[in-house]
Enzyme design. Structure first.
Site, mmCIF file in Angstrom:
data_model
loop_
_atom_site.group_PDB
_atom_site.id
_atom_site.type_symbol
_atom_site.label_atom_id
_atom_site.label_comp_id
_atom_site.label_asym_id
_atom_site.label_seq_id
_atom_site.Cartn_x
_atom_site.Cartn_y
_atom_site.Cartn_z
ATOM 1 N N GLU A 136 0.850 -1.190 0.000
ATOM 2 C CA GLU A 136 0.000 0.000 0.000
ATOM 3 C C GLU A 136 0.893 1.249 0.000
ATOM 4 O OE1 GLU A 136 -3.895 1.535 2.532
ATOM 5 O OE2 GLU A 136 -2.290 0.494 3.598
ATOM 6 N N CYS A 167 -4.933 -3.707 3.372
ATOM 7 C CA CYS A 167 -4.597 -3.279 4.724
ATOM 8 C C CYS A 167 -5.733 -3.459 5.741
ATOM 9 C CB CYS A 167 -4.097 -1.829 4.687
ATOM 10 S SG CYS A 167 -3.127 -1.349 6.154
ATOM 11 N N LYS A 202 -10.327 0.361 -2.080
ATOM 12 C CA LYS A 202 -10.364 -0.012 -0.670
ATOM 13 C C LYS A 202 -11.727 0.292 -0.043
ATOM 14 C CE LYS A 202 -7.554 0.678 3.521
ATOM 15 N NZ LYS A 202 -6.385 1.422 4.063
#
Length: 279
Positions: A41, A162, A119
């Protein structure tokens, strides 16, 4: 069987510097026989404040970062998972956007983007403890709303990023679409990573009987931000096949789908799932 790599970086607030580092890691992964390399990321830029990401945002399909990824994929005949690239909303004009998407892009060996995942879960937290460390990704990013699965020569890949790692329902939805490999490019904080990173990765691997490829940021960044590192590849039985400590480096391992399907056949936990449980 195919060889895949998780690339760990310590990105800074300069795109050119980060792309140079990424190019070195991609080349090393290709030289060691990897057919897929996953970047973490924020691999191209990690500044002092979240809002700085907006000034390097690109339109989907065009821009320095995406051109770099395509060129590297073709040069080394390798697939690249770009941890996140900041992408403008489609209706954004050329002024500095207030918010962008944090997008994981999967680039094939011909330089084409074959999958994009925005995301979903944004990191809006205040970490426990005396440091008063806090993050508000929603002030910089739009949240995505679609799960993404890609068919590849390495297996069926489910994309995540993440903070998604903490939400097992996302991965169950991916499993329902036949996923065999989970990718989790991250910039896990040192405070959370040292207690949760390994545990969460292994949990997602074991409960979903999947390989997990997890490239992380791993060091000290501009402004003193610290990320955990520990980039790794874990197999469907929860075994860590390869791992990086701190600093830039590569975790490379074989992805053996025969091993995965043997585990699923002999230990059919996914078939034993209950749709509902009566109290």
């Amino acid at each position: 069987m195919s060889k895949c790599a998780a690339a760990q970086m310590v990105s800074v607030d300069d795109v050119e510097t980060n792309l140079t580092t990424a190019a070195q890691l991609i080349r090393q992964a290709a030289e060691q026989g990897a057919g897929l390399v996953a970047l973490p990321e924020n691999f191209a830029f990690l500044g002092r404040k979240e809002g700085e990401m907006n000034r390097i945002a690109e339109h989907f399909g065009a821009g320095k970062i995406q051109d770099f990824l395509a060129e590297q994929a073709v040069r080394h005949d390798i697939w690249i998972l770009a941890g996140t690239v900041p992408l403008r909303a489609e209706d954004d004009l050329d002024h500095l956007p207030e918010k962008v998407f944090a997008s994981s892009l999967l680039i094939d060996a011909e330089g084409s983007c074959v999958a994009r995942y925005d995301k979903i879960h944004l990191f809006d937290v205040e970490l426990p403890g005396k440091t008063k460390e806090s993050y508000r990704e929603s002030s910089t990013y739009f949240a995505g709303n679609k799960i993404v699965v890609a068919d590849t020569p390495f297996g069926k890949i489910g994309l995540s990023i993440c903070y998604d790692l903490r939400f097992p329902e996302l991965y169950r939805a991916l499993i329902d679409r036949g996923v065999e490999i989970l990718t989790v490019p991250s910039a896990f904080t040192e405070a959370t990573g040292k207690v949760h990173w390994d545990t969460l990765i292994k949990a997602r691997a074991v409960e979903n009987q999947c390989f997990v490829i997890a490239p992380d940021q791993g060091g000290i960044h501009p402004g003193g931000r610290r990320t955990h590192g520990g980039s790794q590849i874990v197999d469907p039985w929860g075994e860590t096949l390869t791992r990086v400590g701190k600093g830039a480096g590569l975790a490379i391992a074989d992805i053996d789908l025969d091993h995965l399907h043997d585990i699923r056949e002999r230990f059919p936990a996914l078939k034993h799932r209950c749709i509902s449980v009566n109290s």
